[in-house]
Design a protein around this motif. Structure first.
Motif, short mmCIF file in Angstrom:
data_model
loop_
_atom_site.label_atom_id
_atom_site.label_comp_id
_atom_site.label_asym_id
_atom_site.label_seq_id
_atom_site.Cartn_x
_atom_site.Cartn_y
_atom_site.Cartn_z
N UNK A 1 45.21 129.82 52.70
CA UNK A 1 44.76 130.61 53.85
C UNK A 1 43.52 131.44 53.51
N UNK A 2 43.44 131.96 52.27
CA UNK A 2 42.26 132.71 51.85
C UNK A 2 41.04 131.81 51.74
N UNK A 3 41.26 130.58 51.26
CA UNK A 3 40.15 129.63 51.14
C UNK A 3 39.60 129.25 52.51
N UNK A 4 40.50 129.05 53.47
CA UNK A 4 40.07 128.74 54.84
C UNK A 4 39.22 129.87 55.39
N UNK A 5 39.64 131.10 55.17
CA UNK A 5 38.88 132.26 55.64
C UNK A 5 37.51 132.34 54.95
N UNK A 6 37.49 132.09 53.64
CA UNK A 6 36.23 132.16 52.89
C UNK A 6 35.23 131.11 53.39
N UNK A 7 35.71 129.88 53.61
CA UNK A 7 34.84 128.81 54.09
C UNK A 7 34.32 129.14 55.49
N UNK A 8 35.20 129.69 56.32
CA UNK A 8 34.79 130.05 57.69
C UNK A 8 33.66 131.08 57.67
N UNK A 9 33.78 132.08 56.79
CA UNK A 9 32.77 133.14 56.71
C UNK A 9 31.46 132.59 56.15
N UNK A 10 31.55 131.84 55.06
CA UNK A 10 30.35 131.37 54.37
C UNK A 10 29.55 130.38 55.20
N UNK A 11 30.25 129.56 56.01
CA UNK A 11 29.54 128.50 56.72
C UNK A 11 29.52 128.73 58.24
N UNK A 12 29.95 129.93 58.68
CA UNK A 12 29.87 130.26 60.09
C UNK A 12 30.73 129.37 60.98
N UNK A 13 31.94 129.05 60.51
CA UNK A 13 32.83 128.17 61.26
C UNK A 13 33.95 128.97 61.92
N UNK A 14 34.51 128.44 63.00
CA UNK A 14 35.71 129.05 63.55
C UNK A 14 36.89 128.66 62.67
#
Length: 294
Positions: free
Chosen positions: A267-280
């Protein structure tokens, strides 16, 4: 980053060319009443090189009476996951297990032992302990134990009050973390780590600091100013530019693999990827799951 830790604990000589396959961290243990109980291990994986070996690592803040029981439960379930029935023979292979102690005292053991009495004889195996606090910054970088950096703050835990209330002592701690940051930059420049690895180590370090020093605002700010505050904008731009120049998918895959290797929860990785790449969140989840190794 996990291979140097395995070399240090088990005396292996992995070079970095081996293949690492992470196993699922969730295991369902059969209970005596017939129910199943979910248990989550810290890290379970296999390394394939000249031979194939299974490993199981647990991070532990301190020893407790249930630690050996958990290791036996996890080890048994991991062995059963890959068990093989050959006619009337069940063959199972227990993983090489180790504990990483975040805290230790003079009474903390270097080795745990499990002894199993069976009708065919008694079997004993050891579980080595790595005491994170004993490693200096110099030793961490000399041995390439970069996995330990986020937990290095535990080495100073007994002096948090002094660092928080005295500028001179805090400056000494800040110099230590300046050395860590500069050493990571050197490895990046030399091509021994990539930007994702460096940024993930720093991010994990800040998260551990936030948790362990939550009562010491001055200390937290001092260390974060060195490790995190000055690079946040640079970090975001670098990772986004890397995603653009190398392809967003490659960037997401690299970041996902580094996060998983460091033991970051899904769940933390999903959040990190979302922030870094501007994804929902939903798009980030789908992309991370493409590269998350179960």
């Amino acid at each position: 980053m996990i291979l140097p830790v395995i070399n240090e604990i088990f005396g292996e000589h992995y070079t970095g060319n081996e293949k690492i396959i992470f196993s699922q961290n969730e295991h369902f243990l059969n209970q005596q009443n017939g129910n199943e109980q979910e248990r989550i291990t810290d890290s379970s994986f296999r390394i394939i090189g000249n031979t194939e070996k299974k490993y199981h690592l647990e991070c532990q803040s301190s020893t407790d009476s249930s630690l050996l029981i958990r290791f036996f439960e996890y080890g048994t379930q991991i062995a059963l996951d890959d068990g093989e029935v050959c006619g009337s023979l069940l063959k199972v292979s227990f993983p090489h297990s180790a504990v990483l102690f975040l805290r230790d005292t003079n009474n903390t053991t270097d080795t745990l032992t499990i002894e199993i009495a069976t009708p065919g004889g008694t079997v004993r195996y050891n579980i080595p302990a790595l005491k994170i606090k004993k490693y200096t910054v110099q030793q961490i970088f000399e041995k390439r134990l970069l996995f330990l950096i986020p937990f290095h703050i535990f080495a100073y835990e007994n002096h948090f009050e002094e660092y928080n209330n005295h500028t001179e002592q805090l400056n000494q701690l800040k110099q230590t973390y300046e050395t860590i940051k500069n050493s990571l930059e050197d490895l990046l420049t030399q091509g021994q780590i990539d930007e994702y690895t460096k940024c993930t180590i720093i991010d994990m370090s800040n998260k551990v600091l936030e948790h362990i020093a939550k009562k010491y605002a001055t200390l937290k700010k001092g260390v974060k100013d060195i490790m995190g505050g000055k690079i946040l904008e640079y970090e975001a731009k670098t990772i986004r530019n890397a995603g653009i120049t190398e392809g967003e998918e490659k960037g997401i895959r690299s970041l996902t693999e580094v996060c998983q290797e460091l033991g970051s929860p899904l769940i933390d990785t999903i959040e990190k990827v979302a922030v870094k790449f501007g994804l929902d969140e939903e798009t980030s989840r789908k992309k991370v799951l493409m590269y998350w190794k179960n």
